[in-house]
Design a protein around this motif. Structure first.
Motif, PDB file in Angstrom:
ATOM      1  N   MET A   1       0.823  -1.197   0.000  1.00  0.00           N
ATOM      2  CA  MET A   1       0.000   0.000   0.000  1.00  0.00           C
ATOM      3  C   MET A   1       0.862   1.253   0.000  1.00  0.00           C
ATOM      4  O   MET A   1       0.377   2.324  -0.250  1.00  0.00           O
ATOM      5  N   ASN A   2       2.139   1.131   0.268  1.00  0.00           N
ATOM      6  CA  ASN A   2       3.008   2.297   0.305  1.00  0.00           C
ATOM      7  C   ASN A   2       3.381   2.784  -1.086  1.00  0.00           C
ATOM      8  O   ASN A   2       3.636   3.953  -1.279  1.00  0.00           O
ATOM      9  N   ALA A   3       3.450   1.883  -2.068  1.00  0.00           N
ATOM     10  CA  ALA A   3       3.809   2.273  -3.428  1.00  0.00           C
ATOM     11  C   ALA A   3       2.627   2.980  -4.082  1.00  0.00           C
ATOM     12  O   ALA A   3       1.477   2.624  -3.865  1.00  0.00           O
ATOM     13  N   PRO A   4       2.925   3.998  -4.903  1.00  0.00           N
ATOM     14  CA  PRO A   4       1.841   4.691  -5.587  1.00  0.00           C
ATOM     15  C   PRO A   4       1.149   3.753  -6.568  1.00  0.00           C
ATOM     16  O   PRO A   4       1.793   2.916  -7.190  1.00  0.00           O
ATOM     17  N   LEU A   5      -0.135   3.891  -6.685  1.00  0.00           N
ATOM     18  CA  LEU A   5      -0.915   3.038  -7.562  1.00  0.00           C
ATOM     19  C   LEU A   5      -0.949   3.646  -8.951  1.00  0.00           C
ATOM     20  O   LEU A   5      -1.415   4.767  -9.133  1.00  0.00           O
ATOM     21  N   ASP A   6      -0.449   2.903  -9.944  1.00  0.00           N
ATOM     22  CA  ASP A   6      -0.462   3.366 -11.318  1.00  0.00           C
ATOM     23  C   ASP A   6      -1.715   2.834 -11.990  1.00  0.00           C
ATOM     24  O   ASP A   6      -1.809   1.642 -12.285  1.00  0.00           O
ATOM     25  N   ILE A   7      -2.684   3.708 -12.200  1.00  0.00           N
ATOM     26  CA  ILE A   7      -3.944   3.268 -12.789  1.00  0.00           C
ATOM     27  C   ILE A   7      -3.995   3.534 -14.293  1.00  0.00           C
ATOM     28  O   ILE A   7      -4.936   3.125 -14.945  1.00  0.00           O
ATOM     29  N   SER A   8      -2.977   4.167 -14.831  1.00  0.00           N
ATOM     30  CA  SER A   8      -3.018   4.573 -16.237  1.00  0.00           C
ATOM     31  C   SER A   8      -3.023   3.402 -17.203  1.00  0.00           C
ATOM     32  O   SER A   8      -3.573   3.503 -18.294  1.00  0.00           O
ATOM     33  N   MET A   9      -2.424   2.283 -16.831  1.00  0.00           N
ATOM     34  CA  MET A   9      -2.305   1.152 -17.746  1.00  0.00           C
ATOM     35  C   MET A   9      -3.346   0.060 -17.486  1.00  0.00           C
ATOM     36  O   MET A   9      -3.335  -0.965 -18.140  1.00  0.00           O
ATOM     37  N   LYS A  10      -4.242   0.268 -16.576  1.00  0.00           N
ATOM     38  CA  LYS A  10      -5.214  -0.762 -16.214  1.00  0.00           C
ATOM     39  C   LYS A  10      -6.533  -0.551 -16.964  1.00  0.00           C
ATOM     40  O   LYS A  10      -6.935   0.572 -17.232  1.00  0.00           O
ATOM     41  N   THR A  11      -7.205  -1.661 -17.258  1.00  0.00           N
ATOM     42  CA  THR A  11      -8.489  -1.573 -17.938  1.00  0.00           C
ATOM     43  C   THR A  11      -9.571  -1.168 -16.935  1.00  0.00           C
ATOM     44  O   THR A  11      -9.388  -1.293 -15.717  1.00  0.00           O
ATOM     45  N   ASP A  12     -10.690  -0.718 -17.462  1.00  0.00           N
ATOM     46  CA  ASP A  12     -11.799  -0.320 -16.603  1.00  0.00           C
ATOM     47  C   ASP A  12     -12.307  -1.505 -15.782  1.00  0.00           C
ATOM     48  O   ASP A  12     -12.704  -1.337 -14.624  1.00  0.00           O
ATOM     49  N   ASP A  13     -12.291  -2.712 -16.364  1.00  0.00           N
ATOM     50  CA  ASP A  13     -12.749  -3.893 -15.631  1.00  0.00           C
ATOM     51  C   ASP A  13     -11.852  -4.169 -14.429  1.00  0.00           C
ATOM     52  O   ASP A  13     -12.341  -4.462 -13.334  1.00  0.00           O
ATOM     53  N   GLU A  18     -10.719  -3.609  -8.495  1.00  0.00           N
ATOM     54  CA  GLU A  18      -9.844  -3.019  -7.480  1.00  0.00           C
ATOM     55  C   GLU A  18     -10.598  -2.011  -6.629  1.00  0.00           C
ATOM     56  O   GLU A  18     -10.383  -1.933  -5.419  1.00  0.00           O
ATOM     57  N   LEU A  19     -11.480  -1.247  -7.242  1.00  0.00           N
ATOM     58  CA  LEU A  19     -12.273  -0.262  -6.510  1.00  0.00           C
ATOM     59  C   LEU A  19     -13.103  -0.943  -5.426  1.00  0.00           C
ATOM     60  O   LEU A  19     -13.152  -0.471  -4.280  1.00  0.00           O
ATOM     61  N   ALA A  20     -13.728  -2.042  -5.763  1.00  0.00           N
ATOM     62  CA  ALA A  20     -14.523  -2.778  -4.785  1.00  0.00           C
ATOM     63  C   ALA A  20     -13.642  -3.282  -3.638  1.00  0.00           C
ATOM     64  O   ALA A  20     -14.026  -3.201  -2.465  1.00  0.00           O
ATOM     65  N   VAL A  21     -12.452  -3.774  -3.967  1.00  0.00           N
ATOM     66  CA  VAL A  21     -11.524  -4.275  -2.947  1.00  0.00           C
ATOM     67  C   VAL A  21     -11.079  -3.138  -2.028  1.00  0.00           C
ATOM     68  O   VAL A  21     -11.080  -3.270  -0.804  1.00  0.00           O
ATOM     69  N   PHE A  22     -10.711  -2.001  -2.625  1.00  0.00           N
ATOM     70  CA  PHE A  22     -10.240  -0.866  -1.834  1.00  0.00           C
ATOM     71  C   PHE A  22     -11.349  -0.291  -0.960  1.00  0.00           C
ATOM     72  O   PHE A  22     -11.102   0.120   0.170  1.00  0.00           O
ATOM     73  N   VAL A  60      -6.750   6.718  -3.230  1.00  0.00           N
ATOM     74  CA  VAL A  60      -6.723   5.749  -4.330  1.00  0.00           C
ATOM     75  C   VAL A  60      -8.136   5.542  -4.876  1.00  0.00           C
ATOM     76  O   VAL A  60      -8.346   5.527  -6.092  1.00  0.00           O
ATOM     77  N   ILE A  61      -9.093   5.413  -3.979  1.00  0.00           N
ATOM     78  CA  ILE A  61     -10.489   5.246  -4.391  1.00  0.00           C
ATOM     79  C   ILE A  61     -10.945   6.436  -5.229  1.00  0.00           C
ATOM     80  O   ILE A  61     -11.571   6.263  -6.282  1.00  0.00           O
TER      81      ILE A  61
END
Length: 74
Positions: A1-13, A18-22, A60-61
Motif C-alpha cells: 500500500m506504500n507504493a503509488p498506484l499506477d492506474i493509467s495502464m489498467k483496464t476499466d474492468d 480493485e475499486l470494490a476491494v479498496f 486511491v479510491i
C-alpha cells in the motif's frame, strides 16, 4: 500500500474490481479503528497509523472513481 498506484495502464474492468476491494479495505479499517477506540485497547500511534492508511485508500479510491467516471461537458 506504500507504493503509488499506477492506474493509467489498467483496464476499466480491472479498476472496477480493485475499486470494490479498496472500498472494502476502507470499511474494514474504519471498523477496526472504531473497535480499538471503543475498547480502549489501542495506543494513539496505532490509531494514527490506521487513519493514515485509511486516508491513502480514500485517495486511491478517488483516483479510480475519477478515471471510471466519464467527463460530462456542461
Amino acid at each position: 500500500m506504500n507504493a503509488p498506484l499506477d492506474i493509467s495502464m489498467k483496464t476499466d474492468d480491472v479498476l472496477t474490481v480493485e475499486l470494490a476491494v479498496f472500498r472494502r479495505q476502507h470499511r474494514d479499517l474504519d471498523e477496526a479503528i472504531l473497535a480499538l477506540v471503543e475498547r480502549g485497547t489501542a495506543d494513539q500511534l496505532t490509531v494514527q497509523r490506521l487513519k493514515k492508511q485509511k486516508l491513502r485508500l480514500k485517495d486511491v479510491i478517488s483516483r479510480i472513481e475519477d478515471r471510471l467516471t466519464p467527463d460530462i461537458i456542461a
